[in-house]
Design a protein around this motif. Sequence first.
Motif: not given
Length: 264
Positions: A6-11, A15-17, A90-98, A203-206
Amino acid sequence: MIPDVQDEQLKARVHDYWNADPCGTQFTHVERGSKEFYDEVERFRYTIQPFMEKLCKFKEFRGKKLLEVGCGLGTDTLQFARNGALTTGVDLTENSVAFAEKRFALYGVPGEFRTADAENLPFPDDTFDVVYSFGVLHHTPRTQTAINEVHRVVKSGGGQIVIMLYHKQSLHVWLGTLLFFLTGLLKGKWRTYDDWVRVYDGSENPLGKAYSRSELREMFAQFRNVRFAVCDPLRRHYPRFLNIINQKFFASWSGFWVMIYAEK
Ligand SMILES: C[S@@+](CC[C@H](N)C(=O)[O-])C[C@H]1O[C@@H](n2cnc3c(N)ncnc32)[C@H](O)[C@@H]1O
């Protein structure tokens, strides 16, 4: 096996990535969101991976309520919808959904989309005939929790799942890890197997994880009739002959993708 955390920062980093560059946008330089853009994304995906139609069963769910978890740009969602499935993405990211919503509107295809977390799906139990998810659940911190959610929302008594996760016993992982490790040493870095799987998506994928079939048997134990199919994505940057040799001799047992099919 990487345990659930359970790691909300990682989540938030996950999301941001994916929100900054929704998956698939990297394969074309055409203006994002135009019809040409969606056509190009689609053409690229299925030209280099013509086996996806069969693997993902795009044509098998006519009239069925299908949920795609982690739909990205909605490229696969569209294949199911065009073949008569009643799709929700469904997707975690608003941009993908848009992007996915715009795509369905552009093509005049019905389908619903919403922003949601695979670890906490906003649907009642036993809602969908099919839950589909391609290359998603290994990017979320609590993969087992997400699998439990898939199990919860798919219908009892025959609801189906079609899921792709990264496969641990893969030639790509072994060779990739070796090269990555050696080049890392030259740069004075200690780079491991887990690092290679993560950077596979950039390379930036968390976060990225891979699983063996025996691990997957445990993780999907609550489903009935669990089957696997192993295969490999084609590599744009590899010489063509290497891709052909790989597809012919290795992909079906040591590919980097493992499809999981099962029923509830
Ligand atoms: C590699 S992309 C795959 C997208 C799409 N399935 C495809 O094949 O093009 C991973 C996707 O998973 C989504 N994702 C990651 N974690 C998620 C979560 N916890 N819930 C829902 N979507 C998630 C990302 O936003 C991203 O769109």
